[in-house]
Design a protein around this motif. Structure first.
Motif, PDB file in Angstrom:
ATOM      1  N   PRO A 107       0.814  -1.229   0.000  1.00  0.00           N
ATOM      2  CA  PRO A 107       0.000   0.000   0.000  1.00  0.00           C
ATOM      3  C   PRO A 107       0.840   1.267   0.000  1.00  0.00           C
ATOM      4  CG  PRO A 107       0.082  -0.955   2.201  1.00  0.00           C
ATOM      5  CD  PRO A 107       0.795  -1.915   1.290  1.00  0.00           C
ATOM      6  N   ASN A 108       0.181   2.374  -0.308  1.00  0.00           N
ATOM      7  CA  ASN A 108       0.856   3.666  -0.333  1.00  0.00           C
ATOM      8  C   ASN A 108       1.435   4.043   1.021  1.00  0.00           C
ATOM      9  OD1 ASN A 108       0.356   4.148  -3.055  1.00  0.00           O
ATOM     10  ND2 ASN A 108      -1.597   5.152  -2.672  1.00  0.00           N
ATOM     11  N   GLU A 109       0.829   3.514   2.086  1.00  0.00           N
ATOM     12  CA  GLU A 109       1.327   3.833   3.420  1.00  0.00           C
ATOM     13  C   GLU A 109       2.745   3.303   3.632  1.00  0.00           C
ATOM     14  OE1 GLU A 109      -1.581   2.529   2.749  1.00  0.00           O
ATOM     15  OE2 GLU A 109      -2.925   4.189   3.277  1.00  0.00           O
ATOM     16  N   VAL A 110       3.112   2.258   2.892  1.00  0.00           N
ATOM     17  CA  VAL A 110       4.457   1.697   2.995  1.00  0.00           C
ATOM     18  C   VAL A 110       5.408   2.427   2.054  1.00  0.00           C
ATOM     19  CG1 VAL A 110       5.870  -0.387   2.713  1.00  0.00           C
ATOM     20  CG2 VAL A 110       3.567  -0.550   3.687  1.00  0.00           C
ATOM     21  N   VAL A 111       4.999   2.595   0.799  1.00  0.00           N
ATOM     22  CA  VAL A 111       5.787   3.355  -0.169  1.00  0.00           C
ATOM     23  C   VAL A 111       4.845   3.885  -1.245  1.00  0.00           C
ATOM     24  CG1 VAL A 111       6.364   1.260  -1.484  1.00  0.00           C
ATOM     25  CG2 VAL A 111       7.738   3.325  -1.770  1.00  0.00           C
ATOM     26  N   ASN A 112       4.858   5.206  -1.430  1.00  0.00           N
ATOM     27  CA  ASN A 112       4.030   5.832  -2.456  1.00  0.00           C
ATOM     28  C   ASN A 112       4.894   6.019  -3.706  1.00  0.00           C
ATOM     29  OD1 ASN A 112       2.412   7.500  -4.072  1.00  0.00           O
ATOM     30  ND2 ASN A 112       1.439   8.401  -2.275  1.00  0.00           N
ATOM     31  N   LEU A 113       4.588   5.264  -4.745  1.00  0.00           N
ATOM     32  CA  LEU A 113       5.451   5.220  -5.919  1.00  0.00           C
ATOM     33  C   LEU A 113       5.297   6.409  -6.863  1.00  0.00           C
ATOM     34  CD1 LEU A 113       5.112   1.406  -6.701  1.00  0.00           C
ATOM     35  CD2 LEU A 113       7.036   2.573  -5.608  1.00  0.00           C
ATOM     36  N   GLY A 114       4.263   7.221  -6.676  1.00  0.00           N
ATOM     37  CA  GLY A 114       4.089   8.391  -7.534  1.00  0.00           C
ATOM     38  C   GLY A 114       3.314   8.069  -8.797  1.00  0.00           C
ATOM     39  N   GLY A 115       3.759   8.614  -9.933  1.00  0.00           N
ATOM     40  CA  GLY A 115       3.073   8.392 -11.203  1.00  0.00           C
ATOM     41  C   GLY A 115       4.057   8.181 -12.333  1.00  0.00           C
ATOM     42  N   SER A 116       3.541   7.754 -13.489  1.00  0.00           N
ATOM     43  CA  SER A 116       4.371   7.482 -14.672  1.00  0.00           C
ATOM     44  C   SER A 116       5.572   6.620 -14.298  1.00  0.00           C
ATOM     45  CB  SER A 116       4.827   8.792 -15.328  1.00  0.00           C
ATOM     46  OG  SER A 116       3.720   9.509 -15.821  1.00  0.00           O
ATOM     47  N   LEU A 117       5.287   5.430 -13.818  1.00  0.00           N
ATOM     48  CA  LEU A 117       6.315   4.565 -13.258  1.00  0.00           C
ATOM     49  C   LEU A 117       7.236   3.968 -14.315  1.00  0.00           C
ATOM     50  CD1 LEU A 117       4.342   2.516 -10.580  1.00  0.00           C
ATOM     51  CD2 LEU A 117       5.270   4.834 -10.451  1.00  0.00           C
ATOM     52  N   SER A 118       8.438   3.640 -13.870  1.00  0.00           N
ATOM     53  CA  SER A 118       9.379   2.825 -14.635  1.00  0.00           C
ATOM     54  C   SER A 118       9.668   1.588 -13.804  1.00  0.00           C
ATOM     55  CB  SER A 118      10.687   3.585 -14.895  1.00  0.00           C
ATOM     56  OG  SER A 118      10.457   4.714 -15.705  1.00  0.00           O
ATOM     57  N   CYS A 119       9.898   0.460 -14.488  1.00  0.00           N
ATOM     58  CA  CYS A 119      10.117  -0.793 -13.776  1.00  0.00           C
ATOM     59  C   CYS A 119      11.155  -1.630 -14.504  1.00  0.00           C
ATOM     60  CB  CYS A 119       8.807  -1.580 -13.656  1.00  0.00           C
ATOM     61  SG  CYS A 119       8.972  -3.190 -12.845  1.00  0.00           S
ATOM     62  N   ALA A 120      12.014  -2.272 -13.732  1.00  0.00           N
ATOM     63  CA  ALA A 120      12.959  -3.256 -14.264  1.00  0.00           C
ATOM     64  C   ALA A 120      12.926  -4.452 -13.332  1.00  0.00           C
ATOM     65  CB  ALA A 120      14.364  -2.675 -14.338  1.00  0.00           C
TER      66      ALA A 120
END
Length: 290
Positions: A190-203
């Motif tokens: 959940p966001n309470e643990v880590v808020n990733l923001g927007g327009s994500l990148s992933c590897a």
């Protein structure tokens, strides 16, 4: 006599037309998530069941009528024809709602696709998994969430994990892992643990670890296949006049032999690239204009 004969012929033709409607296998298409199975051929009639997109039903399909009489999981009723098609004519693409395809990947003989759509105000995401024959095994919807200049939803296929899964993100609730075979939720970060923001990148690393970062979110974070947040990195490389010196606007991530390569771009002195170790430590950095 002629009138009677004409009436008999018309009746015979109608009877033949009715007899030609044999039961066949149909599939639900052209909807967002599900369609109504109603008690009568009327959009105001009682809803007996919600039939999901891609589901198989048995019905007497009449392409010239508004409704077809169908059976789904032992319940009989009527479905609008615009949401039905003969099963043998349905392709995997027919099971997707309209929008932008942001994921089209394969793992374990299954195909996973994700479609992002919006109405100009809200953004939402649909994820579906089909087998080798194009049969929709499961689907999942995230959102809707308020639109901004950034993408607020995303999906990633983690085929490197010991048990492959699909990671689905929405800015309102966080990151959710879906079982590849069933679509069941394995875990939620959940966001309470880590808020990733927007327009994500992933590897994704060879062991299934996911490295994710985005705009207005943290620098890359590492997430184990179990959903555990392993670490958060920092692109801060110094300080000047009491203010931190750091790179902004992460937009690309790649796992390389040397570590995790992150690219930042804001069109200013905050643009550049950073090489992180797979433990989150900053190993090296370079400015775009160098």
């Amino acid at each position: 006599m002629k009138r009677i004969l004409a009436a008999l012929i018309a009746l015979m033709l109608l009877s033949c037309a009715c007899c030609s409607l044999a039961e066949e296998s149909l599939r639900v298409v052209n909807c967002e998530s599900w369609v109504s199975l109603r008690s009568a051929p009327d959009t105001q009639a009682e809803r007996l069941a919600q039939v999901p997109l891609g589901a198989y039903v048995t019905g007497e399909y009449d392409p010239y009528a508004q409704f077809s009489h169908c059976s789904y999981e032992g319940v009989s009723g009527y479905i609008l024809n615009e949401y039905l098609a003969p099963a043998e004519e349905v392709q995997a693409e027919d099971l997707m709602p309209e929008g932008t395809v942001i994921l089209d990947g394969a793992a374990a003989s299954l195909r996973v696709q994700a479609v992002r759509s919006s109405d100009g105000y809200k953004e939402k995401l649909w994820v579906g998994c089909t087998d080798a024959d194009g049969a929709l095994l499961w689907s999942y919807s995230a959102g809707p969430v308020n639109m901004t200049e950034l993408d607020q939803t995303d999906a990633f296929l983690n085929s490197a994990a010991a048990e492959p899964f699909v990671a689905v993100y929405s800015s309102d609730c966080g990151l959710v892992a879906l079982d590849l075979q069933t679509g069941a939720e394995r875990w939620t970060l959940p966001n309470e643990v880590v808020n990733l923001g927007g327009s994500l990148s992933c590897a994704v690393g060879g062991d299934g670890t996911m490295y994710i970062g985005g705009y207005y979110g943290p620098d890359p974070v590492a997430i184990a296949p179990s959903g555990e947040l392993l670490w958060e990195s920092s692109s801060r490389y110094g300080e000047k006049d009491g203010y931190p010196l750091e790179f902004w606007w992460l937009y690309d991530l790649k796992v390389e032999d040397a570590g995790l390569a992150a690219t930042y771009d804001s069109g200013s002195e905050h643009a550049g690239s950073v090489l992180f170790g797979l433990d989150g430590r900053m190993l090296a950095y370079k400015f775009t204009d160098e």
